[in-house]
Design an enzyme around this catalytic site. Structure first.
Site, PDB file in Angstrom:
ATOM      1  N   PHE B  77       0.825  -1.241   0.063  1.00  0.00           N
ATOM      2  CA  PHE B  77      -0.035  -0.072   0.001  1.00  0.00           C
ATOM      3  C   PHE B  77       0.720   1.283   0.230  1.00  0.00           C
ATOM      4  CE2 PHE B  77      -2.689   2.651   2.936  1.00  0.00           C
ATOM      5  CZ  PHE B  77      -3.212   3.508   2.096  1.00  0.00           C
ATOM      6  N   GLN B  84       1.360  12.879  -1.177  1.00  0.00           N
ATOM      7  CA  GLN B  84       1.513  12.504   0.220  1.00  0.00           C
ATOM      8  C   GLN B  84       1.111  13.806   0.851  1.00  0.00           C
ATOM      9  OE1 GLN B  84       5.344  10.431   0.947  1.00  0.00           O
ATOM     10  NE2 GLN B  84       4.493   8.714   0.038  1.00  0.00           N
ATOM     11  N   GLY B  85       0.635  13.762   2.201  1.00  0.00           N
ATOM     12  CA  GLY B  85       0.345  14.883   3.162  1.00  0.00           C
ATOM     13  C   GLY B  85      -0.831  15.268   3.005  1.00  0.00           C
ATOM     14  N   GLY B  87      -3.794  13.052   3.619  1.00  0.00           N
ATOM     15  CA  GLY B  87      -4.427  12.337   4.551  1.00  0.00           C
ATOM     16  C   GLY B  87      -5.102  11.284   3.571  1.00  0.00           C
ATOM     17  N   ALA B 120       4.357   4.300   9.033  1.00  0.00           N
ATOM     18  CA  ALA B 120       3.239   3.283   8.602  1.00  0.00           C
ATOM     19  C   ALA B 120       2.663   2.257   9.900  1.00  0.00           C
ATOM     20  CB  ALA B 120       3.756   2.313   7.500  1.00  0.00           C
ATOM     21  N   ARG B 122       2.420   3.097  12.674  1.00  0.00           N
ATOM     22  CA  ARG B 122       1.079   3.728  13.740  1.00  0.00           C
ATOM     23  C   ARG B 122       0.024   3.875  12.768  1.00  0.00           C
ATOM     24  NH1 ARG B 122       5.740   6.981  15.309  1.00  0.00           N
ATOM     25  NH2 ARG B 122       5.499   8.489  13.739  1.00  0.00           N
ATOM     26  N   LEU B 123       0.130   4.017  11.431  1.00  0.00           N
ATOM     27  CA  LEU B 123      -1.127   4.234  10.864  1.00  0.00           C
ATOM     28  C   LEU B 123      -1.734   2.923  10.881  1.00  0.00           C
ATOM     29  CD1 LEU B 123      -2.977   5.548   8.563  1.00  0.00           C
ATOM     30  CD2 LEU B 123      -1.512   4.251   6.866  1.00  0.00           C
ATOM     31  N   TYR B 124      -1.187   1.957  10.780  1.00  0.00           N
ATOM     32  CA  TYR B 124      -1.864   0.696  10.657  1.00  0.00           C
ATOM     33  C   TYR B 124      -2.448   0.362  12.235  1.00  0.00           C
ATOM     34  CZ  TYR B 124       0.112  -0.239   6.326  1.00  0.00           C
ATOM     35  OH  TYR B 124       0.221  -0.079   4.891  1.00  0.00           O
TER      36      TYR B 124
END
Lengths: 152, 152
Positions: B77, B84-85, B87, B120, B122-124
């Site tokens: 992904f 980027q940036g 959202g 990444a 933290r996002l997941y």
């Protein structure tokens, strides 16, 4: 040396994608990963690995046959930088041309190369290819077209 | 924004291959060309483009379903560095998870990421993924495996 050509499949595509030309040559040719994707998505080019015995030393793509024009393309011919300087390009080129003629009833074989790639141009000229004045702007690397008349 | 997911075909693969993450992120993920080749040669992963209206802003691969395990993978992904940036990652991730669940009867979704790719991770994690202690060493980029339990 026992040189042969083997189609790229699920078994060897990762090794093929891991080959690359020298850093100075990367401007002249697409990455093998790009070419592998192209041969699958466009569905009219075939990817082959170039082997010396069991050692994968290079890669090429061929296809785009035209029945009307009785022609086909040789494309993305490369020798991995770790195996350059051993005469592989000169030895594989006639094998590839023969291989392509086995697949298609072609009278002409085209290829395109970066206009600044003089060593490659000289190699192809030594096998009878000549610049035919056309250009190939379909991919990310712009190319001039060379042509070989094949006498069967 | 009108975000949607569209399968990669002969029509859009070149654009997808032209996307890339920022230079600092290239160590964390395979090139899209490599992933496109993988999804075709391995034949168990599907490549999708991530669109905002008609603008292609990212890419993902999913698949490797296991009926026994009732699981599937989200893989590769990425949002192109030019987009980027904005959202997009946060907005596409739930769409992708929903999309995968539409394709497969899965109770678990796995992904792998480079162990140093903390943003990444933290996002997941914010979407419920957790490191399950497994590793993924099948590709050129080594990864640690994250898992999400899907409650249907």
């Amino acid at each position: 040396m026992s040189l042969h050509i083997r189609e790229v499949t699920a078994d060897n595509w990762r090794l093929v994608a891991g080959l690359s030309v020298s850093e100075q040559q990367t401007q002249f040719i697409e990455s093998n990963a790009y070419s592998l994707a192209e041969s699958k998505f466009e569905n009219n080019g075939v990817s082959v690995g170039l082997y010396d015995g069991e050692i994968l030393v290079g890669y090429a793509m061929y296809g785009w046959p035209s029945e009307v024009n009785q022609s086909a393309w040789l494309d993305r011919f490369m020798i991995d930088y770790r195996y350059q300087g051993n005469g592989y390009a000169k030895q594989f080129l006639p094998l590839l041309l023969e291989y392509i003629q086995q697949q298609y009833a072609c009278q002409k074989i085209y290829l395109s190369l970066h206009p600044d790639n003089e060593p490659a141009q000289r190699l192809y000229e030594s096998f009878g290819f000549y610049l035919n004045g056309e250009v190939d702007d379909s991919g990310p690397v712009f190319g001039v077209v060379m042509e070989l008349r094949v006498n069967k």
